[in-house]
Motif scaffolding. Structure first.
Motif, PDB file in Angstrom:
ATOM      1  N   ARG A  42      25.028  79.237  57.424  1.00 46.35           N
ATOM      2  CA  ARG A  42      24.783  80.167  56.272  1.00 46.35           C
ATOM      3  C   ARG A  42      24.996  78.060  55.432  1.00 46.35           C
ATOM      4  O   ARG A  42      23.781  78.142  53.825  1.00 46.35           O
ATOM      5  N   THR A  43      25.715  77.718  55.206  1.00 48.77           N
ATOM      6  CA  THR A  43      25.833  76.880  54.423  1.00 48.77           C
ATOM      7  C   THR A  43      24.424  75.241  55.033  1.00 48.77           C
ATOM      8  O   THR A  43      23.744  75.585  53.517  1.00 48.77           O
ATOM      9  N   ILE A  44      24.263  75.467  55.873  1.00 47.81           N
ATOM     10  CA  ILE A  44      22.872  74.921  56.195  1.00 47.81           C
ATOM     11  C   ILE A  44      21.672  74.971  55.700  1.00 47.81           C
ATOM     12  O   ILE A  44      20.792  75.056  55.693  1.00 47.81           O
ATOM     13  N   ILE A  45      21.528  76.545  55.556  1.00 45.02           N
ATOM     14  CA  ILE A  45      20.173  77.153  55.634  1.00 45.02           C
ATOM     15  C   ILE A  45      20.225  77.155  53.721  1.00 45.02           C
ATOM     16  O   ILE A  45      18.968  76.677  53.313  1.00 45.02           O
ATOM     17  N   THR A  46      21.134  77.034  53.236  1.00 48.51           N
ATOM     18  CA  THR A  46      21.194  77.190  52.188  1.00 48.51           C
ATOM     19  C   THR A  46      20.743  75.530  51.288  1.00 48.51           C
ATOM     20  O   THR A  46      20.287  75.367  50.493  1.00 48.51           O
ATOM     21  N   GLY A  47      21.365  74.712  51.808  1.00 53.07           N
ATOM     22  CA  GLY A  47      20.800  73.509  51.871  1.00 53.07           C
ATOM     23  C   GLY A  47      19.524  73.242  51.997  1.00 53.07           C
ATOM     24  O   GLY A  47      19.193  72.354  51.177  1.00 53.07           O
ATOM     25  N   VAL A  48      19.432  73.570  52.864  1.00 50.51           N
ATOM     26  CA  VAL A  48      17.819  73.254  53.415  1.00 50.51           C
ATOM     27  C   VAL A  48      17.096  74.014  52.305  1.00 50.51           C
ATOM     28  O   VAL A  48      15.954  72.562  51.528  1.00 50.51           O
ATOM     29  N   ARG A  49      17.545  74.586  52.303  1.00 49.57           N
ATOM     30  CA  ARG A  49      15.789  76.003  51.046  1.00 49.57           C
ATOM     31  C   ARG A  49      16.773  74.744  49.844  1.00 49.57           C
ATOM     32  O   ARG A  49      15.933  74.883  49.500  1.00 49.57           O
ATOM     33  N   LEU A  50      17.624  75.133  49.074  1.00 51.45           N
ATOM     34  CA  LEU A  50      17.726  74.007  47.970  1.00 51.45           C
ATOM     35  C   LEU A  50      16.886  72.526  47.905  1.00 51.45           C
ATOM     36  O   LEU A  50      15.969  72.104  47.172  1.00 51.45           O
ATOM     37  N   ALA A  51      16.943  71.840  48.939  1.00 45.83           N
ATOM     38  CA  ALA A  51      16.382  70.788  49.089  1.00 45.83           C
ATOM     39  C   ALA A  51      14.444  70.840  48.814  1.00 45.83           C
ATOM     40  O   ALA A  51      14.160  69.884  48.354  1.00 45.83           O
ATOM     41  N   TYR A  52      14.549  71.735  50.557  1.00 52.81           N
ATOM     42  CA  TYR A  52      13.019  71.802  49.909  1.00 52.81           C
ATOM     43  C   TYR A  52      12.340  73.011  48.643  1.00 52.81           C
ATOM     44  O   TYR A  52      11.962  71.798  47.849  1.00 52.81           O
ATOM     45  N   ARG A  53      13.298  73.124  48.089  1.00 50.19           N
ATOM     46  CA  ARG A  53      12.758  73.731  46.278  1.00 50.19           C
ATOM     47  C   ARG A  53      13.222  72.809  45.244  1.00 50.19           C
ATOM     48  O   ARG A  53      11.992  72.613  44.747  1.00 50.19           O
ATOM     49  N   LYS A  54      13.893  71.053  45.862  1.00 50.65           N
ATOM     50  CA  LYS A  54      13.543  70.275  44.921  1.00 50.65           C
ATOM     51  C   LYS A  54      13.008  69.450  44.940  1.00 50.65           C
ATOM     52  O   LYS A  54      12.134  69.307  44.086  1.00 50.65           O
ATOM     53  N   LYS A  55      12.446  69.168  46.281  1.00 49.47           N
ATOM     54  CA  LYS A  55      11.029  68.302  46.855  1.00 49.47           C
ATOM     55  C   LYS A  55       9.572  68.607  46.246  1.00 49.47           C
ATOM     56  O   LYS A  55       9.147  68.715  45.758  1.00 49.47           O
ATOM     57  N   VAL A  56       9.541  70.784  45.862  1.00 46.15           N
ATOM     58  CA  VAL A  56       8.280  71.599  45.528  1.00 46.15           C
ATOM     59  C   VAL A  56       8.501  71.095  44.389  1.00 46.15           C
ATOM     60  O   VAL A  56       7.485  70.702  43.555  1.00 46.15           O
ATOM     61  N   THR A  57      10.036  71.504  43.809  1.00 52.29           N
ATOM     62  CA  THR A  57       9.425  71.375  41.676  1.00 52.29           C
ATOM     63  C   THR A  57       9.610  69.173  41.155  1.00 52.29           C
ATOM     64  O   THR A  57       9.895  69.728  40.326  1.00 52.29           O
ATOM     65  N   GLY A  58      10.031  68.330  42.163  1.00 50.69           N
ATOM     66  CA  GLY A  58       9.910  66.928  41.353  1.00 50.69           C
ATOM     67  C   GLY A  58      11.642  67.197  41.299  1.00 50.69           C
ATOM     68  O   GLY A  58      12.032  66.821  40.447  1.00 50.69           O
ATOM     69  N   GLY A  59      12.797  67.627  41.784  1.00 50.71           N
ATOM     70  CA  GLY A  59      13.816  67.865  41.455  1.00 50.71           C
ATOM     71  C   GLY A  59      14.741  68.852  40.830  1.00 50.71           C
ATOM     72  O   GLY A  59      15.608  68.595  40.461  1.00 50.71           O
ATOM     73  N   ASN A  60      13.701  69.870  39.927  1.00 50.14           N
ATOM     74  CA  ASN A  60      14.015  70.924  39.508  1.00 50.14           C
ATOM     75  C   ASN A  60      14.148  72.404  40.312  1.00 50.14           C
ATOM     76  O   ASN A  60      13.311  73.125  40.071  1.00 50.14           O
ATOM     77  N   ALA A  61      15.600  72.640  41.084  1.00 50.74           N
ATOM     78  CA  ALA A  61      15.516  73.945  41.449  1.00 50.74           C
ATOM     79  C   ALA A  61      14.797  75.281  40.550  1.00 50.74           C
ATOM     80  O   ALA A  61      14.329  75.752  40.811  1.00 50.74           O
ATOM     81  N   GLN A  62      15.360  75.282  39.411  1.00 48.76           N
ATOM     82  CA  GLN A  62      15.410  76.132  38.126  1.00 48.76           C
ATOM     83  C   GLN A  62      13.648  75.767  37.979  1.00 48.76           C
ATOM     84  O   GLN A  62      13.584  77.714  37.815  1.00 48.76           O
ATOM     85  N   ASP A  63      12.628  75.552  38.146  1.00 44.87           N
ATOM     86  CA  ASP A  63      12.102  75.793  37.713  1.00 44.87           C
ATOM     87  C   ASP A  63      11.458  76.635  39.233  1.00 44.87           C
ATOM     88  O   ASP A  63       9.730  77.209  38.728  1.00 44.87           O
ATOM     89  N   PHE A  64      11.445  76.153  40.162  1.00 49.67           N
ATOM     90  CA  PHE A  64      11.394  76.901  41.609  1.00 49.67           C
ATOM     91  C   PHE A  64      11.186  78.092  41.669  1.00 49.67           C
ATOM     92  O   PHE A  64      10.356  79.156  41.499  1.00 49.67           O
ATOM     93  N   ARG A  65      12.843  79.204  40.618  1.00 57.17           N
ATOM     94  CA  ARG A  65      12.674  80.434  40.818  1.00 57.17           C
ATOM     95  C   ARG A  65      12.410  80.795  39.444  1.00 57.17           C
ATOM     96  O   ARG A  65      12.359  81.879  39.507  1.00 57.17           O
ATOM     97  N   GLN A  66      11.978  79.856  38.151  1.00 59.51           N
ATOM     98  CA  GLN A  66      10.280  80.990  37.209  1.00 59.51           C
ATOM     99  C   GLN A  66       9.471  80.980  37.624  1.00 59.51           C
ATOM    100  O   GLN A  66       8.383  82.089  37.811  1.00 59.51           O
ATOM    101  N   LYS A  67       8.950  80.109  39.009  1.00 63.63           N
ATOM    102  CA  LYS A  67       7.399  80.184  39.335  1.00 63.63           C
ATOM    103  C   LYS A  67       7.304  81.060  40.136  1.00 63.63           C
ATOM    104  O   LYS A  67       6.511  81.914  40.113  1.00 63.63           O
ATOM    105  N   ASN A  68       8.370  81.411  40.493  1.00 61.53           N
ATOM    106  CA  ASN A  68       8.401  82.402  42.322  1.00 61.53           C
ATOM    107  C   ASN A  68       8.844  83.494  41.882  1.00 61.53           C
ATOM    108  O   ASN A  68       9.818  83.441  41.953  1.00 61.53           O
TER     109      ASN A  68
END
Length: 118
Positions: free
Chosen positions: A92-118
């Motif tokens: 679960r730690t791995i899945i959460t970590g990779v998911r967060l890394a992908y989100r940061k990559k998509v949003t340019g470093g701001n995971a909050q932006d990803f949550r708001q857009k999706n």
């Protein structure tokens, strides 16, 4: 072209580079020449120095984690835990970590932006 008689470390570098180039379709003579140039670069830049070459364990672990994330379909956690010899908590730690890394990559470093857009 033949390489100079290098010590084993430099000869390994030259030979390995030449083999890779040959596998990629470069002619043998040119591959050997480039392999020797790479070995010569190492010799000229770092010859005589004691250098530490990391094993790259974190890099290898990151590649493994991305592979696990890509294989995960939402219902195969137990199978993947067995395959990669992981506890469910580590999985679960791995899945959460990779998911967060992908989100940061998509949003340019701001995971909050990803949550708001999706």
């Amino acid at each position: 072209m033949k390489c100079p008689k290098y010590p084993s470390f430099l000869a390994d570098i030259a030979g390995h580079n030449a083999r890779i180039l040959i596998e990629k379709g470069i002619g043998e003579e040119k591959a050997i020449e480039v392999g020797c140039e790479v070995a010569e670069f190492f010799r000229a830049q770092w010859g005589g120095l004691s250098i530490y070459v990391p094993k790259g364990q974190k890099f290898e672990q990151s590649k493994r984690d991305v592979k696990i994330y890509e294989e995960f379909d939402g219902s195969n956690m137990v199978e993947l835990c067995r395959k990669y010899e992981l506890s469910d908590r580590k999985f679960r730690t791995i899945i959460t970590g990779v998911r967060l890394a992908y989100r940061k990559k998509v949003t340019g470093g701001n995971a909050q932006d990803f949550r708001q857009k999706n």
